[in-house]
Design a protein around this motif. Sequence first.
Motif: not given
Length: 465
Positions: A393-398
């Motif tokens: 999952v993209p790091i900001e979202q994760l």
Amino acid sequence: MDRRVHAFTDDALGDDDAVALAERLRRREVAPPELRAAVAARAARVEPHLHGLALDRTADPVTGDADGPLAGVPTLVKDNVEVRGWPAGHGTRAFVPAPSREHAEVTRQLLACGLDLLGTTRMPEYGLNASTEFADAEPTRNPWDPRFSAGASSGGAAALVAAGVVPLAHANDGGGSIRIPAAACGLVGLKPSRGRLAPNATGTRMPIDLVADGVVSRSVRDTAVFLGAADRGRRNPALPPLGLVEGPARRRLRVGLLLESPTGAAVDADTRETVTAVAELLAKQGHEVSDAVTGVGTRFVDDFLDYWGLLAFSVVTGGRLLHGRTFAPHRLDGLTHGLADHYRRALARTPVFLHRLRRVAATHAELFTRHDVLLSPVLAHTPPEIGWLAPTVPIEQLTARLLDYVAFTPLANVAGAPAIALPAGATAGGLPVGVHLEGTVGDERTLLELAYAIEADRPWRRIRD
């Protein structure tokens, strides 16, 4: 549709917890080889569905002290603890683990209790995630419903204990990694006070030691017997002696009810309902329940995230020193790299956030001048589906998702305080819901006594029922 995956059956292990198995072993009603054979058969039954094992040594175990209180009881250790002759892979494919040269101190504590070590359990890469998921391998799945996460970082341990493969398993906790999977899988999971058990090698290398070792179990007494035996075998004079806690106490406690998380994450309805029901139960038992506020503020969340990033940065930049020439940083997953990048941007703040985090212990201690114990959720919401917290999952979202999920547990790690997860409820769909009891440094006894009282009046669900 019933999706539960478990291996409970009428074999040598039966339905017994570790204490009951130890008693049967002492009476010679069963022998360790029979238990190991049952573990092997049960693991073979559930592993294709749960994927909790990292290393299977049921045919060649490391046996514990014959005089220990849990002598002959089979268990598993997490994939980040050294057992002589076994590789410790730390949940990553970034290096090729060599056989460990010596037992870790916590391994020696497990063996001193008499436990037989039959293998290792899976964990996410370096324990940085709250779900045991991987970029390029099967996730560890929740035995109550394999569509959902088993939690982390001791996710493999929790999945296999809940599914009945072993009665208890080693786990460790640097931000909730005993308590999170215990809550997700319907188990008891106690993170001891800093220094209660042998030091963890990873924790002692940190600027602030967050890591405590322990076990996940299906009964309060299993956790109490293990912790009491470990404390007797290695006394820390800086902490009150624990001894064997065998049941609830009669004293009236001041229970602080905490439903608002430091992260500001909303607590879901199933979790709130379970915690509220336990608060009402404690009030009926005669305890004084009142609202509590942590006092750490939202800045604590930013500081912990920076520190979390520092740990990942240390892996990325120092992995070769720890693991040798086979370490390849490019094989680390997206969460590890993303957290390391976060720390690079926070580098100049390091002295400030470390100073603030070190002050948390005093704030936490002041909270316990008003309360004897805190009651809260373990997690802000029930276990997510597999994929929600995947390292792809993209790091900001994760990161945002992790902060919304792991909303209550890190405070005890930073403060060095004990805390326990208890499987006190369930969703309409059958997933476990955990509650969290937190105490002041050195006071595991109060948590265990209260846990016994809750277990007696609100018995845990069993996966096979």
